[in-house]
Design an enzyme around this catalytic site. Sequence first.
Site, short mmCIF file in Angstrom:
data_model
loop_
_atom_site.label_atom_id
_atom_site.label_comp_id
_atom_site.label_asym_id
_atom_site.label_seq_id
_atom_site.Cartn_x
_atom_site.Cartn_y
_atom_site.Cartn_z
N HIS A 96 0.87 -1.18 0.00
CA HIS A 96 0.00 0.00 0.00
C HIS A 96 0.90 1.23 0.00
O HIS A 96 1.95 1.23 0.67
CB HIS A 96 -0.84 0.07 1.29
CG HIS A 96 -2.13 -0.69 1.26
ND1 HIS A 96 -2.62 -1.34 2.37
CD2 HIS A 96 -3.05 -0.88 0.27
CE1 HIS A 96 -3.79 -1.89 2.08
NE2 HIS A 96 -4.07 -1.64 0.81
N CYS A 110 -2.25 2.87 9.15
CA CYS A 110 -3.26 1.91 8.68
C CYS A 110 -4.48 1.88 9.60
O CYS A 110 -5.59 1.61 9.15
CB CYS A 110 -2.68 0.50 8.64
SG CYS A 110 -1.32 0.28 7.51
#
Length: 264
Positions: A157, A257
Amino acid sequence: MCPPRYFAVDYAINPWMDPSKPVSVDLAMLQWTELRDTYRKLGHTVEEIEPVEGLPDMVFAANSGTVIDGRVLGARFRAEQRQAEAEYYRRWFVEHGYRDVVMPTKINEGEGDLTWTGSVLLAGTGFRTDPAAHAEAQEVLGVPVVTLQLVDPRYYHLDTALMVLTTATEDRPAEVAYYPKAFSPGSLRVLQRMFPDAVLASDEDAETFGLNGVSDGRNVVLSAQAVGLAEQLAERGYQPHLVDMSELRKAGGGPKCCTLELRD
Ligand code: ARG
């Protein structure tokens, strides 16, 4: 943020996840609570969403959407195991007064891959978010999008490889930190061109999820193990706040996150 009450690693969808290793829900809850309390201590407001049993990765709120100027682009997950999360988050946005909530038609893992600099949306692809979702984000959010190609599966990511330290204003460009080796040669040149003064993270700091931090422009909340990066940030006048997220890292996540920024 979403408390990790049902945290587990019972599938592997990134190289950090090993279902044969034990995880502790209590320790995950403790570390997560410390992160939440750090934000509160710094004067930020934290909203919580109720976790859902059977969705162990729901703690990673960053993946649930992208909010810019009160407009919400929801999420569409690549892994089947996470797909149901998108609807719970969509409902949260609607129930909390967000009127402009659009669900994507392309795979889009929210702020995991989409990072707002204050003037452009940096958009990662290569492992999760579909490049076609970048054009969709541009259309829905009405902001210019710059595509960045991720090449190392450990940094699957964008928010594991790059963080915005200070957002851009009319007379000042954004300041960012990133890990050069996570990007393709062309994307690296884009980053060098856009951010010639960026903070560059070492292998060690990237591996301890140092770039998965959250900055308010002054305070940077980041992984306790990223000591070199914390030093570099302090030299630039930022105040680092170290949080230990080692238990959540077993699922491939760090402080960022676990955090979705609500830009109302
Ligand atoms: N286990 C999760 C996944 O692989 C971790 C997500 C981390 N979130 C993030 N914003 N990088 O999808």
